[in-house]
Design a protein around this motif. Structure first.
Motif, PDB file in Angstrom:
ATOM      1  N   UNK A   1     -16.567  -2.689 -27.102  1.00 31.85           N
ATOM      2  CA  UNK A   1     -15.051  -2.489 -27.137  1.00 31.85           C
ATOM      3  C   UNK A   1     -14.213  -3.982 -27.370  1.00 31.85           C
ATOM      4  N   UNK A   2     -13.861  -4.393 -28.401  1.00 30.29           N
ATOM      5  CA  UNK A   2     -13.277  -5.297 -28.736  1.00 30.29           C
ATOM      6  C   UNK A   2     -11.154  -5.355 -28.354  1.00 30.29           C
ATOM      7  N   UNK A   3     -10.611  -6.372 -27.285  1.00 28.86           N
ATOM      8  CA  UNK A   3      -9.830  -5.966 -26.605  1.00 28.86           C
ATOM      9  C   UNK A   3      -9.182  -7.055 -26.832  1.00 28.86           C
ATOM     10  N   UNK A   4      -8.000  -7.355 -27.270  1.00 30.76           N
ATOM     11  CA  UNK A   4      -7.826  -8.247 -26.811  1.00 30.76           C
ATOM     12  C   UNK A   4      -5.837  -8.464 -26.498  1.00 30.76           C
ATOM     13  N   UNK A   5      -5.619  -9.163 -24.738  1.00 31.20           N
ATOM     14  CA  UNK A   5      -4.733  -8.711 -24.455  1.00 31.20           C
ATOM     15  C   UNK A   5      -2.909 -10.014 -24.725  1.00 31.20           C
ATOM     16  N   UNK A   6      -2.196  -9.319 -25.315  1.00 32.53           N
ATOM     17  CA  UNK A   6      -0.990 -10.225 -24.925  1.00 32.53           C
ATOM     18  C   UNK A   6      -0.147  -9.807 -24.161  1.00 32.53           C
TER      19      UNK A   6
ATOM     20  N   UNK B   1       1.979  -1.088 -26.181  1.00 39.79           N
ATOM     21  CA  UNK B   1       2.583  -2.176 -25.519  1.00 39.79           C
ATOM     22  C   UNK B   1       3.944  -1.515 -24.880  1.00 39.79           C
ATOM     23  N   UNK B   2       4.118  -1.877 -23.612  1.00 45.65           N
ATOM     24  CA  UNK B   2       5.444  -0.854 -22.883  1.00 45.65           C
ATOM     25  C   UNK B   2       6.509  -0.390 -23.487  1.00 45.65           C
ATOM     26  N   UNK B   3       6.622  -1.955 -24.344  1.00 47.87           N
ATOM     27  CA  UNK B   3       8.281  -2.237 -24.716  1.00 47.87           C
ATOM     28  C   UNK B   3       8.106  -1.910 -26.183  1.00 47.87           C
ATOM     29  N   UNK B   4       8.958  -0.325 -26.465  1.00 49.88           N
ATOM     30  CA  UNK B   4       8.790   0.046 -27.830  1.00 49.88           C
ATOM     31  C   UNK B   4       9.458  -0.723 -28.528  1.00 49.88           C
ATOM     32  N   UNK B   5       9.903  -1.497 -28.330  1.00 53.45           N
ATOM     33  CA  UNK B   5      10.337  -2.139 -30.012  1.00 53.45           C
ATOM     34  C   UNK B   5       9.742  -2.956 -30.345  1.00 53.45           C
ATOM     35  N   UNK B   6       9.002  -3.850 -28.706  1.00 58.68           N
ATOM     36  CA  UNK B   6       7.897  -4.692 -29.304  1.00 58.68           C
ATOM     37  C   UNK B   6       6.736  -4.516 -30.591  1.00 58.68           C
ATOM     38  N   UNK B   7       6.074  -2.917 -29.738  1.00 54.43           N
ATOM     39  CA  UNK B   7       4.886  -2.355 -30.192  1.00 54.43           C
ATOM     40  C   UNK B   7       5.415  -1.931 -32.240  1.00 54.43           C
ATOM     41  N   UNK B   8       6.730  -1.821 -32.080  1.00 50.57           N
ATOM     42  CA  UNK B   8       7.283  -1.480 -34.133  1.00 50.57           C
ATOM     43  C   UNK B   8       7.367  -2.897 -34.218  1.00 50.57           C
ATOM     44  N   UNK B   9       7.304  -4.113 -33.614  1.00 47.73           N
ATOM     45  CA  UNK B   9       7.687  -4.831 -34.842  1.00 47.73           C
ATOM     46  C   UNK B   9       6.150  -5.706 -34.230  1.00 47.73           C
ATOM     47  N   UNK B  10       5.189  -5.660 -33.838  1.00 47.01           N
ATOM     48  CA  UNK B  10       3.836  -5.928 -34.210  1.00 47.01           C
ATOM     49  C   UNK B  10       3.459  -4.480 -35.328  1.00 47.01           C
ATOM     50  N   UNK B  11       3.466  -3.871 -35.257  1.00 54.96           N
ATOM     51  CA  UNK B  11       2.888  -2.440 -36.471  1.00 54.96           C
ATOM     52  C   UNK B  11       3.911  -3.671 -37.721  1.00 54.96           C
ATOM     53  N   UNK B  12       4.234  -3.701 -37.757  1.00 58.53           N
ATOM     54  CA  UNK B  12       5.561  -3.841 -38.696  1.00 58.53           C
ATOM     55  C   UNK B  12       4.394  -5.281 -39.239  1.00 58.53           C
ATOM     56  N   UNK B  13       4.904  -6.571 -38.882  1.00 60.57           N
ATOM     57  CA  UNK B  13       3.934  -7.806 -38.827  1.00 60.57           C
ATOM     58  C   UNK B  13       2.555  -7.227 -39.210  1.00 60.57           C
ATOM     59  N   UNK B  14       1.974  -6.896 -38.379  1.00 59.87           N
ATOM     60  CA  UNK B  14       0.234  -6.219 -38.950  1.00 59.87           C
ATOM     61  C   UNK B  14       0.455  -5.763 -39.766  1.00 59.87           C
ATOM     62  N   UNK B  15       1.363  -4.500 -40.311  1.00 58.81           N
ATOM     63  CA  UNK B  15       0.547  -4.709 -41.395  1.00 58.81           C
ATOM     64  C   UNK B  15       1.041  -4.603 -42.802  1.00 58.81           C
ATOM     65  N   UNK B  16       2.007  -5.781 -42.978  1.00 60.43           N
ATOM     66  CA  UNK B  16       2.233  -6.712 -43.295  1.00 60.43           C
ATOM     67  C   UNK B  16       1.052  -7.642 -44.064  1.00 60.43           C
ATOM     68  N   UNK B  17       0.084  -7.258 -43.185  1.00 60.93           N
ATOM     69  CA  UNK B  17      -1.379  -8.117 -43.761  1.00 60.93           C
ATOM     70  C   UNK B  17      -2.219  -7.415 -44.362  1.00 60.93           C
ATOM     71  N   UNK B  18      -3.051  -7.300 -45.728  1.00 63.34           N
ATOM     72  CA  UNK B  18      -3.179  -6.261 -46.614  1.00 63.34           C
ATOM     73  C   UNK B  18      -4.319  -5.762 -45.708  1.00 63.34           C
ATOM     74  N   UNK B  19      -5.427  -6.816 -45.036  1.00 62.87           N
ATOM     75  CA  UNK B  19      -6.304  -5.562 -44.438  1.00 62.87           C
ATOM     76  C   UNK B  19      -6.765  -5.514 -42.741  1.00 62.87           C
TER      77      UNK B  19
END
Lengths: 207, 207
Positions: free
Chosen positions: A75-80, A7-25
């Motif tokens: 490749x599995x690509x999901x646009x957000x 993601x272009x926006x660093x803030x969004x990227x980090x937020x996503x990473x945080x949210x996603x890594x809260x998932x165990x898998x």
DNA sequence: AAAAACCGATGACATTTGTCACTTTCTCTT
DNA sequence: AAGAGAAAGTGACAAATGTCATCGGTTTTT
């Protein structure tokens, strides 16, 4: 599962990473910020899913997806993305994207990733709703609510096939002058200037 | 979650019920066999998801879906059908179906139900792949293959936007006469007669 | 340097296109 | 039968369109 986030926006990227890594898998091996990085990071990490923005500085998400799919067809690509722009949706579908979600639809992201990982295609409701609008109804051109009478509609269709006035006249068994008159009223009603714009109108709004 | 199953074919219906109820969190309160039953059973059981065939004797699945959605706008309807018919896909999308799967894609059904229950939209890969074909821009976007030079391509695009020669001249900082000359050679190369046919050519073969 | 190729521009020309004011013809209605 | 109102046609006109031969500069080739 490995999810590469771009993601272009660093803030969004980090937020996503945080949210996603809260998932165990879910793990996020890297964060990219534009299309060029996406391609490089995809090669490096070979993630299960690429979660990517469309509008980005430099190479955009669609071109990056195109490059990645050329190299990794599975490749599995999901646009957000922020906007449900018709252009983007069509191109994403054509490329073979596995999903297209709006950023607003925040809580959908995690379940969507699981669904895509499981082989599903996930498109947000707003996107699905848009598709019929983008679709052309190839069967019966929606000509009903146009303020034109039967003759005018006939003439419009023939103009849209590239016929000149003489040919239209022969086809419809009218004089060329009459065809011109009908054409003239058609142009006025549709607020276009000439037969070329009429043909364009037909292809854009009718057929 | 309650899943109402409606399928023309009794055998398919029972098979589906068996498969679905093997899942701990799914119950199938009833089996319907046509559209009319679908509407009645939906009213009666108010299921979380309606899993329905499209082609059925009597009232078909699409009309049933239309009736149900009129009454319950939030209804989650997942179509399960044998053929990926363009007509059906378009209508299903337009109605606001939450999913459209092919029966062949058997193992997708359970995960798809979970995804739909979670608020996702699920469309089988075959369906997604079809959408671009149904789209109004079917041909290849290869401007590069055309035997035109840079200027001629520019002019073609502007003609396809409905500009007249004077406007094209202003846009491209050329004289109107030059525009006419380039246009003339473009028409010849593309073997079309006039600017209207050129615009049509553009919409059919290029864009 | 001379020749060739190219780009943009002109002017002339025949056609086509679009507009407008009318007329004719046909078809209903009363 | 008369008249209203369509549908279709006519003629005139300006403007736009498309074609063509040709001209003057650049740039490229040789």
């Amino acid at each position: 599962m490995k999810v590469l986030v771009v993601d272009d926006d660093r803030v969004v990227g980090i937020s996503l990473k945080t949210i996603l890594e809260a998932e165990p898998d879910i793990t996020v091996p890297a964060l990219g910020q534009d299309g060029t990085e996406a391609v490089a990071l995809y090669r490096e990490h070979q993630p299960d899913i690429l979660l990517m923005d469309i509008r980005m500085e430099g190479m955009n998400g669609l071109d990056a997806a195109s490059a990645i799919l050329a190299e990794y067809p599975a490749a599995k690509i999901l646009f957000l993305t922020t906007f449900s722009d018709d252009e983007y949706i069509v191109r994403a579908l054509r490329l073979g994207a596995k999903g297209y979600l709006l950023k607003q639809d925040f809580e959908s992201i995690v379940p969507a990733l699981h669904a895509v990982f499981g082989g599903q295609n996930v498109f947000g409701s707003e996107v699905i709703k848009k598709i019929p609008d983008i679709l052309s109804t190839p069967k019966e051109p929606d000509v009903s609510e146009l303020p034109l009478n039967e003759k005018e509609i006939e003439i419009m269709k023939l103009v849209a096939e590239g016929l000149n006035n003489k040919e239209i006249a022969q086809t419809l068994f009218l004089s060329e002058g009459t065809v011109r008159n009908y054409l003239s009223s058609t142009l006025e009603k549709l607020e276009v200037r000439d037969r070329t714009q009429l043909a364009i109108y037909y292809y854009k709004h009718v057929q």
